[in-house]
Motif scaffolding. Structure first.
Motif, PDB file in Angstrom:
ATOM      1  N   LEU A   1       0.821  -1.214   0.000  1.00 37.09           N
ATOM      2  CA  LEU A   1       0.000   0.000   0.000  1.00 37.09           C
ATOM      3  C   LEU A   1       0.856   1.266   0.000  1.00 37.09           C
ATOM      4  N   LYS A   2       1.863   1.318   0.861  1.00 39.91           N
ATOM      5  CA  LYS A   2       2.660   2.535   0.974  1.00 39.91           C
ATOM      6  C   LYS A   2       3.573   2.748  -0.229  1.00 39.91           C
ATOM      7  N   ARG A   3       4.063   1.660  -0.821  1.00 41.89           N
ATOM      8  CA  ARG A   3       4.893   1.823  -2.018  1.00 41.89           C
ATOM      9  C   ARG A   3       4.058   2.353  -3.178  1.00 41.89           C
ATOM     10  N   LEU A   4       2.816   1.902  -3.271  1.00 42.50           N
ATOM     11  CA  LEU A   4       1.938   2.419  -4.322  1.00 42.50           C
ATOM     12  C   LEU A   4       1.736   3.919  -4.158  1.00 42.50           C
ATOM     13  N   ILE A   5       1.481   4.358  -2.927  1.00 46.22           N
ATOM     14  CA  ILE A   5       1.287   5.787  -2.670  1.00 46.22           C
ATOM     15  C   ILE A   5       2.579   6.555  -2.928  1.00 46.22           C
ATOM     16  N   ALA A   6       3.726   5.923  -2.613  1.00 51.27           N
ATOM     17  CA  ALA A   6       5.018   6.578  -2.835  1.00 51.27           C
ATOM     18  C   ALA A   6       5.276   6.800  -4.324  1.00 51.27           C
ATOM     19  N   TYR A   7       4.936   5.821  -5.157  1.00 53.83           N
ATOM     20  CA  TYR A   7       5.109   6.010  -6.601  1.00 53.83           C
ATOM     21  C   TYR A   7       4.191   7.112  -7.123  1.00 53.83           C
ATOM     22  N   SER A   8       3.071   7.316  -6.469  1.00 55.79           N
ATOM     23  CA  SER A   8       2.194   8.422  -6.840  1.00 55.79           C
ATOM     24  C   SER A   8       2.891   9.763  -6.639  1.00 55.79           C
TER      25      SER A   8
ATOM     26  N   ALA B   1      -3.447   5.568   5.279  1.00 56.39           N
ATOM     27  CA  ALA B   1      -2.794   4.261   5.184  1.00 56.39           C
ATOM     28  C   ALA B   1      -2.196   3.865   6.534  1.00 56.39           C
ATOM     29  N   GLY B   2      -1.686   4.865   7.246  1.00 54.55           N
ATOM     30  CA  GLY B   2      -1.124   4.596   8.565  1.00 54.55           C
ATOM     31  C   GLY B   2      -2.158   4.056   9.544  1.00 54.55           C
TER      32      GLY B   2
ATOM     33  N   LYS C   1      -1.819  -4.181  11.153  1.00 49.55           N
ATOM     34  CA  LYS C   1      -0.431  -4.654  11.174  1.00 49.55           C
ATOM     35  C   LYS C   1       0.035  -5.254   9.845  1.00 49.55           C
ATOM     36  N   THR C   2      -0.408  -4.698   8.740  1.00 52.54           N
ATOM     37  CA  THR C   2       0.056  -5.164   7.438  1.00 52.54           C
ATOM     38  C   THR C   2       0.004  -4.024   6.429  1.00 52.54           C
ATOM     39  N   ARG C   3       0.944  -4.066   5.458  1.00 53.00           N
ATOM     40  CA  ARG C   3       0.955  -3.093   4.363  1.00 53.00           C
ATOM     41  C   ARG C   3       0.514  -3.722   3.053  1.00 53.00           C
ATOM     42  N   GLU C   4       0.296  -5.035   3.033  1.00 54.37           N
ATOM     43  CA  GLU C   4      -0.118  -5.715   1.808  1.00 54.37           C
ATOM     44  C   GLU C   4      -1.578  -5.398   1.498  1.00 54.37           C
ATOM     45  N   ILE C   5      -1.809  -4.943   0.292  1.00 52.42           N
ATOM     46  CA  ILE C   5      -3.155  -4.490  -0.093  1.00 52.42           C
ATOM     47  C   ILE C   5      -4.176  -5.618   0.040  1.00 52.42           C
ATOM     48  N   GLU C   6      -3.839  -6.817  -0.416  1.00 51.29           N
ATOM     49  CA  GLU C   6      -4.793  -7.926  -0.392  1.00 51.29           C
ATOM     50  C   GLU C   6      -5.176  -8.339   1.026  1.00 51.29           C
TER      51      GLU C   6
END
Length: 534
Positions: A331-338, A379-380, A387-392
């Motif tokens: 999730l956070k990497r997706l937002i970071a690429y944005s 997202a935070g 306790k997870t950053r995985e979108i699924e």
């Protein structure tokens, strides 16, 4: 004779506000570890930080109003030394507006942190670094001296490196912080080298004085003209400084460090890095290219090449960021690429070299900062709760956190360019600026926006539409008011700013754009003080 008697519009108390804002942040940062030795209650540390952030925000608002009232840049001279012997802060509508943006979001992030960071150790250092990074960013925005800009970039960068690595038990965070710090140190070294070439050619590092010397106009008192043929030295200055600034802004091809650093940091820090810190590099580029070089009329051919480079790099960033958003599972990497995508939009606007492009770029700087900060903070909340950053693995959890999910959807749609939200309006201005050049260039805004919309839609579908893997009764989650208030305020700002776009653009963004290119006012304000002070 007092300065205010000689310059009627100039109010010394108001002019000291930029120095006061940075001083309060820096002093507060140094004092907090000492306070923590006496008072062990972490709630006191958080409230202390919140009060300082609030005071500094009020100062930045008053400063912007003062600049708008005066109609000219305000000058603050450190210890009374006139430029170029001393360091000055020079505040116009452009950096005054960005100062309001920085202090407002920093206050909301600090409020969010009171709950978000409650289980972390060493919070006195976390809050110290927050004040340090705020002091550094304000110093970068307000300074009128290229060497002081170097110092404040270092203050901002060192604080950012430490904040990324704050959860030092996380190996990924340490690795990301090391990568960020190593390449960041290289970038600041390149900038220091650029300063050497500038000073060797012009004998000054004051921005207004440099603009005068490049234009071959009047010399500032106590300084002489350029030394010899300056074109080669200034060309090297432009190349080295621009490379450094594009790294700080995460602009292609110097974007590679951002996804790791912004994803690995605590979400409150990610909001600061993506929403604010990268804008320091963009601000430096705009001030550097337009106010100092293009506004002075010197090295016009070289500056046109720089504008073309900014445009091409912006296009590459926009397409690269939007394409890589589609394949992210974190999730956070997706937002970071944005962030890379939207920095590309801003660079495209600056690279156009016209007023409408600058207006679009400045408006998008602010709109992206608001929406991206809210997106990372939202997202935070998900990560803090599940306790997870995985979108699924976040399937259906959005229904359990309605305020957070509402804010996430609003800010995601804003960044994707859905009307009438704020980022759509700035994209629309950029669209108009590109169409004015050539209708086909509009695709440079439309295609990345469509790709980003699809990426955000995937998150919203998973988080809100998909079913929970367990019954709702088995989840013991509850939204914290302290965390949701800042997010909701930022989401609401996306709506209100979008609706009020005509008023905001006319009264704040266009004056800010004019102040970027109004080299004459920038120089004359400094000259009046330089000639009056002993």
């Amino acid at each position: 004779m007092m300065v205010e008697q000689l310059i009627p519009y100039y109010n010394v108390a108001i002019a000291s506000l930029p120095g006061l804002a940075v001083l309060i942040c820096a002093t507060g940062a140094f004092a907090l570890p000492l306070i923590a030795l006496v008072i062990k209650d972490r709630r006191v540390w958080g409230v202390y930080n919140l009060i300082i952030s609030f005071i500094v925000a009020l100062i930045s608002y008053r400063l912007l109003l003062a600049v708008l009232e005066v109609g000219k840049p305000l000058i603050y001279t450190f210890s009374g030394w006139p430029a170029p012997l001393g360091i000055v802060y020079e505040v116009d509508v452009f950096n005054g507006l960005l100062g309001v943006m920085v202090t407002s979001i920093m206050f909301l992030v600090t409020l969010y942190s009171l709950k978000y960071m409650e289980h972390d150790d060493g919070l006195q250092w976390y809050y110290t670094l927050l004040l340090g990074i705020e002091a550094g960013m304000l110093g970068c925005l307000y300074t009128g001296d290229f060497f002081n800009l170097f110092v404040m970039i270092e203050v901002t960068s060192v604080s950012a490196y430490a904040l990324v690595a704050f959860r030092r038990y996380n190996k990924i965070a340490i690795e990301a912080a090391m990568k960020y710090a190593i390449f960041g140190a290289l970038a600041t070294t390149m900038y220091f080298t650029a300063i050497i070439f500038a000073y060797g050619s012009l004998g000054t590092l004051n921005m207004a004085d440099m603009a005068l010397k490049i234009a071959g106009l009047e010399n500032v008192p106590v300084t002489n003209g350029p030394f010899g043929v300056v074109h080669y030295g200034l060309a090297l200055f432009i190349v080295f400084a621009l490379w450094s600034f594009t790294f700080k802004a995460a602009l292609f091809p110097n974007h590679f460090w951002l996804p790791d650093a912004h994803a690995a940091a605590p979400s409150s820090v990610s909001a600061i890095l993506s929403g604010l810190v990268v804008k320091v590099g963009i601000y430096a580029i705009a001030r550097f290219v337009y106010t100092i070089f293009l506004g002075s009329g010197g090295l016009k051919n070289l500056v046109n090449i720089v504008l073309a480079v900014l445009f091409i790099a912006g296009v590459a960033s926009a397409f690269l960021g939007s394409i890589l958003m589609l394949v992210q599972k974190d999730l956070k990497r997706l937002i970071a690429y944005s962030t890379i995508l939207n920095i590309g939009y801003i660079s495209i606007g600056l690279g156009l070299g016209n007023l409408l492009g600058i207006v679009a770029a400045i408006y998008h700087i602010i709109n992206h900062a608001i929406a991206k900060s809210a997106l990372f903070l939202s997202a935070g909340v998900y990560i803090h709760s599940f306790k997870t950053r995985e979108i699924e693995k976040l399937s259906g959890v959005g229904r359990l956190l309605p305020i957070t999910t509402f804010s996430f959807i609003i800010t995601a749609f804003a960044l994707a360019g859905i009307p009438p939200l704020n980022a759509f309006m700035s994209k629309f201005l950029l669209y108009g600026a590109l169409v004015g050049k050539h209708p086909a260039l509009a695709l440079l805004v439309i295609i990345p926006s469509i790709l980003a919309f699809l990426a955000y839609l995937k998150i919203i579908y998973v988080v809100y539409v998909k079913p929970l893997p367990q019954e709702e009764s088995k989840y013991n989650v509850k939204e914290s008011l302290i965390m949701t208030i800042p997010i909701f305020i930022l989401a609401l700002a996306c709506i209100v700013i979008g609706i009020l776009t005509p008023y905001i653009v006319d009264n704040y963004i266009i004056p800010a754009a004019h102040s970027v290119i109004d080299t004459r006012s920038y120089v004359e304000s400094m000259l009046e003080i330089a000639k009056v002070l002993p």
